[in-house]
Design a protein around this motif. Structure first.
Motif, short mmCIF file in Angstrom:
data_model
loop_
_atom_site.label_atom_id
_atom_site.label_comp_id
_atom_site.label_asym_id
_atom_site.label_seq_id
_atom_site.Cartn_x
_atom_site.Cartn_y
_atom_site.Cartn_z
N TYR A 171 -0.40 43.58 -54.63
CA TYR A 171 -1.02 42.27 -54.68
C TYR A 171 -2.50 42.34 -54.33
CZ TYR A 171 3.64 40.24 -54.98
OH TYR A 171 4.91 39.91 -55.39
N ARG A 172 -3.28 41.55 -55.05
CA ARG A 172 -4.70 41.40 -54.72
C ARG A 172 -4.84 40.62 -53.41
NH1 ARG A 172 -7.79 37.91 -58.99
NH2 ARG A 172 -6.67 39.38 -60.33
N SER A 173 -5.88 40.93 -52.67
CA SER A 173 -6.14 40.23 -51.42
C SER A 173 -6.24 38.73 -51.69
CB SER A 173 -7.43 40.73 -50.78
OG SER A 173 -7.69 40.06 -49.57
N PRO A 174 -5.42 37.91 -51.05
CA PRO A 174 -5.41 36.48 -51.37
C PRO A 174 -6.63 35.76 -50.81
CG PRO A 174 -3.92 36.92 -49.56
CD PRO A 174 -4.42 38.25 -50.02
N SER A 175 -7.01 34.69 -51.46
CA SER A 175 -8.16 33.90 -51.02
C SER A 175 -7.76 32.87 -49.96
CB SER A 175 -8.81 33.19 -52.21
OG SER A 175 -7.86 32.38 -52.88
N PRO A 206 1.67 32.46 -48.25
CA PRO A 206 2.50 33.62 -48.57
C PRO A 206 2.42 33.99 -50.05
CG PRO A 206 3.69 32.15 -47.11
CD PRO A 206 2.44 31.42 -47.53
N LEU A 207 2.33 35.27 -50.31
CA LEU A 207 2.26 35.77 -51.67
C LEU A 207 3.61 35.62 -52.36
CD1 LEU A 207 0.33 38.96 -50.64
CD2 LEU A 207 -0.59 37.28 -52.24
N THR A 208 3.60 35.10 -53.56
CA THR A 208 4.82 35.01 -54.36
C THR A 208 4.78 36.09 -55.43
OG1 THR A 208 3.97 33.56 -56.10
CG2 THR A 208 4.73 32.51 -54.05
N GLN A 267 -6.36 45.03 -58.83
CA GLN A 267 -7.04 45.63 -59.98
C GLN A 267 -8.11 46.62 -59.56
OE1 GLN A 267 -8.60 42.46 -62.39
NE2 GLN A 267 -6.60 41.54 -62.75
N GLY A 268 -8.46 46.66 -58.28
CA GLY A 268 -9.61 47.47 -57.89
C GLY A 268 -9.32 48.64 -56.97
N PRO A 281 -7.10 42.05 -44.86
CA PRO A 281 -7.04 41.21 -43.66
C PRO A 281 -5.75 40.40 -43.54
CG PRO A 281 -8.55 40.28 -45.28
CD PRO A 281 -8.17 41.63 -45.79
N TRP A 282 -5.11 40.10 -44.68
CA TRP A 282 -3.94 39.20 -44.61
C TRP A 282 -3.04 39.44 -45.81
CZ3 TRP A 282 -0.94 35.39 -46.68
CH2 TRP A 282 -0.26 34.53 -45.79
#
Length: 313
Positions: free
Chosen positions: A121-125, A129-131, A138-139, A274-275
């Motif tokens: 998963y990309r670092s969320p903004s 919680p990530l679904t 991508q990086g 970070p999260w």
């Protein structure tokens, strides 16, 4: 009920070793695909079949794998260790190998359970919680390669009509982790009453106990057998804990002085986020799985095993 034949990749790793032990306890017939240099637990002698493999191309695998299997548990990956950054090897193991295994599963009429990672998963903004539909990495090399491998395997399975489950595992912890990882490093240092150099510990992660992860894998296999099709699920708790909090719980479980925790003594790794906390809602609703071991309970159980192992050395 006939004995089920399973193939496990990545069995020499932390999660793979726990999975094989559980499969054996349930009477499964287990075959392990491993590099010739891999060290497997001696207690598995005469209990599993081992196929030594150093050529993970499709040609190499077809030369070695002949017996059909009911399930392939694919856990092998490259890039977990910070110094494993050979891009060609990362592509071979993280992208090409799962694609090949899915094609073989189609021929064997087998199902495949693949271990993914929260690093996909990309670092969320935001701190939601990530679904399973959250944007993918991508990086970064490891996360991107694992995401690509999972997407390709899932797409091939769908195209071929192969039953497939991708489990994106969040921060798995427990006895048996590699020595360089956080938990065993903490236990090793605190046992000796030495100061343990760690990062500032501000990273917020979703810690999942190993036994809960193995239970999710076995339930995913049963669901795959009964329902068929393809699915991607997070294996997470939905609970946020900092690395600092985790380290302090380890010290408390050991009765060690928390001042020995050297927060900030080493820099964060470049790929630290970070999260990263996952939503377990989809897995709960479709599989009926939810974590049964809380963080304190899991830490105490893991610390007890690690301390016993150190005492025996």
């Amino acid at each position: 009920m006939p004995t089920l034949n399973v193939l496990v990749t990545g069995a020499s790793g932390f999660i793979g070793a726990h999975l094989v032990a559980r499969l054996l306890s349930e009477g499964r017939r287990v075959t392990v695909l491993a590099r010739s240099s891999s060290a497997l637990p001696p207690e598995w002698d005469d209990r599993i079949s081992v196929i030594a493999c150093d050529d993970f191309t499709e040609r190499g695998l077809r030369r070695l794998l002949h017996a059909p299997f009911d399930t392939v548990f694919h856990l092998a990956a490259y890039g977990v260790r910070p110094n494993h950054r050979d891009i060609d090897e990362m592509i071979r193991i993280n992208v090409e190998l799962p694609a090949t295994l899915v094609r073989l599963c189609t021929e064997w009429r087998a199902r495949m359970i693949m271990a993914g990672t929260f690093s996909e998963y990309r670092s969320p903004s935001t701190q939601e919680p990530l679904t399973e539909d959250s944007p993918l990495e991508q990086g970064k090399l490891y996360g991107s390669s694992k995401a690509a491998g999972g997407l390709m395997a899932s797409a091939i399975a769908k195209s071929n009509g192969t039953d497939f489950r991708l489990l994106r595992l969040f921060k798995v912890y427990g006895a048996g982790e590699a020595p360089h990882r956080l938990l065993p490093a903490l236990v090793s240092g605190l046992t000796k009453r030495e100061r343990v150099a760690i990062s500032a510990g501000t990273q917020i992660l979703d810690f999942v106990y190993i036994d809960d992860v193995i239970e999710a894998m076995l339930r995913a296999d049963s669901h795959c057998r009964d329902k068929g099709g393809i699915a991607t699920w997070n294996v997470s708790t939905g609970r946020a804990h900092s690395v600092r909090d985790f380290a302090e719980r380890v010290a408390a479980a050991m009765g060690a002085d928390a001042s020995l925790l050297g927060f900030g003594a080493i820099n964060m790794r470049r790929d630290d986020e970070p999260w990263l906390v996952g939503s377990p809602d989809l897995l709960r609703s479709e599989l009926g799985w939810q974590p049964s071991v809380g963080l304190d309970e899991g830490v105490r159980a893991a610390v007890a095993v690690l301390c016993r192992a150190q005492s025996a050395e």
